[in-house]
Write an enzyme that holds these catalytic residues in place. Sequence first.
Site, short mmCIF file in Angstrom:
data_model
loop_
_atom_site.label_atom_id
_atom_site.label_comp_id
_atom_site.label_asym_id
_atom_site.label_seq_id
_atom_site.Cartn_x
_atom_site.Cartn_y
_atom_site.Cartn_z
N GLU A 133 0.76 -1.13 0.21
CA GLU A 133 0.04 -0.10 0.09
C GLU A 133 1.02 1.30 -0.01
O GLU A 133 2.05 1.15 0.29
CB GLU A 133 -0.79 0.23 1.28
CG GLU A 133 -1.71 -1.37 1.21
CD GLU A 133 -2.72 -1.33 2.53
OE1 GLU A 133 -2.64 -0.32 3.21
OE2 GLU A 133 -3.40 -2.13 2.87
N SER A 138 7.56 -2.38 2.93
CA SER A 138 8.53 -3.32 3.71
C SER A 138 7.79 -3.63 5.21
O SER A 138 7.63 -4.78 5.52
CB SER A 138 9.75 -2.57 4.53
OG SER A 138 10.44 -2.37 3.28
N THR A 165 1.61 -5.63 -9.53
CA THR A 165 1.87 -6.32 -10.86
C THR A 165 0.83 -7.01 -11.38
O THR A 165 -0.11 -7.72 -10.62
CB THR A 165 3.18 -7.20 -10.77
OG1 THR A 165 4.22 -6.62 -10.03
CG2 THR A 165 3.37 -7.80 -12.15
N GLU A 249 7.46 -17.19 -3.16
CA GLU A 249 7.48 -15.99 -4.18
C GLU A 249 9.13 -15.57 -4.36
O GLU A 249 9.69 -15.47 -5.43
CB GLU A 249 6.91 -14.88 -3.71
CG GLU A 249 7.08 -13.53 -4.55
CD GLU A 249 6.07 -12.44 -4.20
OE1 GLU A 249 5.27 -12.53 -3.40
OE2 GLU A 249 6.44 -11.31 -4.71
N ARG A 250 9.69 -15.65 -3.28
CA ARG A 250 11.17 -15.47 -3.04
C ARG A 250 12.11 -16.25 -3.75
O ARG A 250 12.87 -15.94 -4.46
CB ARG A 250 11.59 -14.93 -1.76
CG ARG A 250 11.17 -13.89 -1.07
CD ARG A 250 11.95 -13.36 0.16
NE ARG A 250 11.16 -12.33 0.80
CZ ARG A 250 10.27 -12.22 1.86
NH1 ARG A 250 10.30 -13.64 2.68
NH2 ARG A 250 9.50 -11.28 2.28
N ARG A 275 32.95 -7.31 -30.74
CA ARG A 275 33.27 -6.06 -30.93
C ARG A 275 34.95 -6.15 -31.05
O ARG A 275 35.68 -6.61 -30.11
CB ARG A 275 32.97 -5.40 -29.69
CG ARG A 275 33.48 -3.83 -29.59
CD ARG A 275 32.87 -3.06 -30.34
NE ARG A 275 33.27 -1.67 -30.26
CZ ARG A 275 33.10 -0.70 -30.89
NH1 ARG A 275 32.49 -0.65 -32.20
NH2 ARG A 275 33.40 0.78 -30.52
N GLN A 350 28.76 -2.61 -19.09
CA GLN A 350 30.21 -2.02 -19.25
C GLN A 350 30.99 -2.87 -20.26
O GLN A 350 31.63 -1.93 -21.00
CB GLN A 350 30.89 -2.36 -17.87
CG GLN A 350 32.32 -1.89 -17.68
CD GLN A 350 32.11 -0.38 -17.50
OE1 GLN A 350 31.16 0.20 -17.06
NE2 GLN A 350 33.22 0.38 -17.92
C1 FAD Z 1 7.77 -3.29 -10.33
C2 FAD Z 1 7.11 -3.83 -8.86
C3 FAD Z 1 6.20 -4.77 -8.75
C4 FAD Z 1 5.64 -4.88 -7.76
N1 FAD Z 1 4.70 -5.95 -7.44
C5 FAD Z 1 4.13 -6.05 -6.31
C6 FAD Z 1 2.62 -6.87 -6.41
O1 FAD Z 1 2.39 -7.56 -7.53
N2 FAD Z 1 2.10 -6.97 -5.10
C7 FAD Z 1 2.47 -6.36 -3.91
O2 FAD Z 1 1.68 -6.34 -3.13
N3 FAD Z 1 3.58 -5.55 -4.13
C8 FAD Z 1 4.33 -5.46 -5.27
N4 FAD Z 1 5.42 -4.44 -5.16
C9 FAD Z 1 5.86 -3.83 -3.94
C10 FAD Z 1 7.20 -4.11 -3.36
O3 FAD Z 1 6.97 -5.48 -2.69
C11 FAD Z 1 7.59 -3.24 -2.31
O4 FAD Z 1 8.12 -2.20 -3.32
C12 FAD Z 1 8.66 -3.55 -1.52
O5 FAD Z 1 8.05 -4.35 -0.53
C13 FAD Z 1 9.19 -2.32 -0.69
O6 FAD Z 1 8.26 -1.52 -0.13
P1 FAD Z 1 8.35 0.16 -0.45
O7 FAD Z 1 8.50 0.31 -1.91
O8 FAD Z 1 7.29 0.60 0.27
O9 FAD Z 1 9.84 0.60 0.34
P2 FAD Z 1 9.75 0.82 1.86
O10 FAD Z 1 9.49 -0.09 2.80
O11 FAD Z 1 9.43 2.29 2.02
O12 FAD Z 1 11.46 0.85 2.06
C14 FAD Z 1 12.28 2.05 1.51
C15 FAD Z 1 13.78 1.66 2.03
O13 FAD Z 1 13.86 1.48 3.31
C16 FAD Z 1 14.26 0.22 3.49
N5 FAD Z 1 14.02 -0.59 4.73
C17 FAD Z 1 12.50 -0.26 5.21
N6 FAD Z 1 12.28 -0.91 6.31
C18 FAD Z 1 13.71 -1.42 6.76
C19 FAD Z 1 14.33 -2.23 8.03
N7 FAD Z 1 13.34 -2.55 9.01
N8 FAD Z 1 15.71 -2.14 7.97
C20 FAD Z 1 16.46 -1.85 6.82
N9 FAD Z 1 15.85 -1.06 5.77
C21 FAD Z 1 14.69 -1.14 5.77
C22 FAD Z 1 13.90 -0.76 2.28
O14 FAD Z 1 15.06 -1.94 2.11
C23 FAD Z 1 14.05 0.38 1.11
O15 FAD Z 1 15.58 0.36 0.63
C24 FAD Z 1 6.09 -4.20 -6.47
C25 FAD Z 1 7.02 -3.11 -6.55
C26 FAD Z 1 7.65 -2.99 -7.61
C27 FAD Z 1 8.58 -1.87 -7.74
#
Ligand code: FAD
Length: 397
Positions: A133, A138, A165, A249-250, A275, A350
């Site tokens: 959301e 995370s 996605t 999934e992972r 090349r 590169q």
């Molecule tokens: C192309 C794409 C496809 C996706 N598809 C799906 C999907 O199909 N369904 C779905 O539900 N989600 C989907 N996602 C969402 C994806 O799982 C999230 O983007 C991901 O979990 C990270 O959440 P966030 O982007 O809100 O980053 P944030 O949680 O805001 O994190 C920002 C940064 O803070 C770091 N961080 C956060 N908490 C901690 C902690 N405790 N310790 C250290 N570092 C931390 C993170 O590692 C990151 O570097 C997709 C995302 C992308 C980009």
Amino acid sequence: MSIPNLTAFGFDADYQAIFDTAYRYARDELYDLGKRMDDEDWFPEAEFRQLAAQGLLGVTVPAEYGGAGLDVLAQCLIAEAVAYWNHSLAAGMLASDNLCLHNLVRNADEDQKRRYLPGFCDGSLIGALGMTEPGAGSDALGSMATTARRDGDSYVLNGRKLFITNGPVADVLLVYAKTDVAKRQHGISAFIVEKTFPGFSVAQKLDKMGWRGSPTGELVFDDCRVPVANRVGEENRGNVVMMSGLDIERVIAAFFHIGLAQRALDLALDYATQRKQFGRAIGDFQLIQGMLSDMYTELEAARALTYQVGREIMDLPEGEGGRGAVHKRSAAAFLAAGRMCMRVLDRAVQIHGGMGFMRETEVNRLYRSGKVGEIAAGSNEIRQVIIAGELLKGAAG
Ligand SMILES: Cc1cc2nc3c(=O)[nH]c(=O)nc-3n(C[C@H](O)[C@H](O)[C@H](O)COP(=O)(O)OP(=O)(O)OC[C@H]3O[C@@H](n4cnc5c(N)ncnc54)[C@H](O)[C@@H]3O)c2cc1C
């Protein structure tokens, strides 16, 4: 690249046959779609029917619902083979076939399976999984703000999901929402939402730097009515569905990034032999050879871990996962594969020199897509948090 010999990694001939089928189909039919998908952010929806006709969708669905009744390892190998030739289409397959469908295979009741599984297997239904959301990435469980209020024979969902996605094209979505806000992560339930349900809409299709052609969207639930019969699993037990699904999934995502990295290595090898500079193929230079050998070695190390963990999760019992060895090892496989993929892609660009920086080249397309492997399905940092958490629990216990 010739088709890899999976028996050398201990896989039997059936897995090799599955990989070969997916690899040949992706090479002959899907590879050529990749450039247009990237240039126009075009999603070739009709391909899902063709993939189904080839037996590449619904492989983990039992035969009685129209699937092949295979294990998740077969699905992992299909993901690797398709990602090698067309990673954006593989991403859409992964979201539908694994994130949505395989979670239904593992957790849906009989009535739900009869209603939904056959459509996924014949390619008439495309699926998505809605967990993330705007305010819950995370910390998807704890910060989840989407709610589901029981009202007679329905739940009423309100909230938004981001970065989903297949969100803009999905017919069926597996969506998580809080049924008991006070219980935080222990108050979440899982629901099957059809795109025609009143109150559901796609707010926007998002514009991405990579994975173009794999539509990613923001979804809105505005008093969206979902029948109680579409709740997956018990009320307030959605975290169990979610956490075991995330472990699987992972691992499948790790296989996907092995395929992507192998493609980058093969493109770099081709370029290094073709090349010429200083009157010789650049592959004659030892600094280029050093990059190629590091790419190969890191890819093979990540492959060995990924294949091993793939074997470990293939029979994961229903409701299992989200903790213990499988939690730690699935996070480790994806951490290794995601990081490796980005390092391999960096060197592949590169080796291509200025051509690698040109948007039109395949290696550039791969490079732009590879980064998501360090962010989605739990970022690198979240994978580290999981691994360290399990290691320390083991050390304390
Ligand atoms: C192309 C794409 C496809 C996706 N598809 C799906 C999907 O199909 N369904 C779905 O539900 N989600 C989907 N996602 C969402 C994806 O799982 C999230 O983007 C991901 O979990 C990270 O959440 P966030 O982007 O809100 O980053 P944030 O949680 O805001 O994190 C920002 C940064 O803070 C770091 N961080 C956060 N908490 C901690 C902690 N405790 N310790 C250290 N570092 C931390 C993170 O590692 C990151 O570097 C997709 C995302 C992308 C980009």
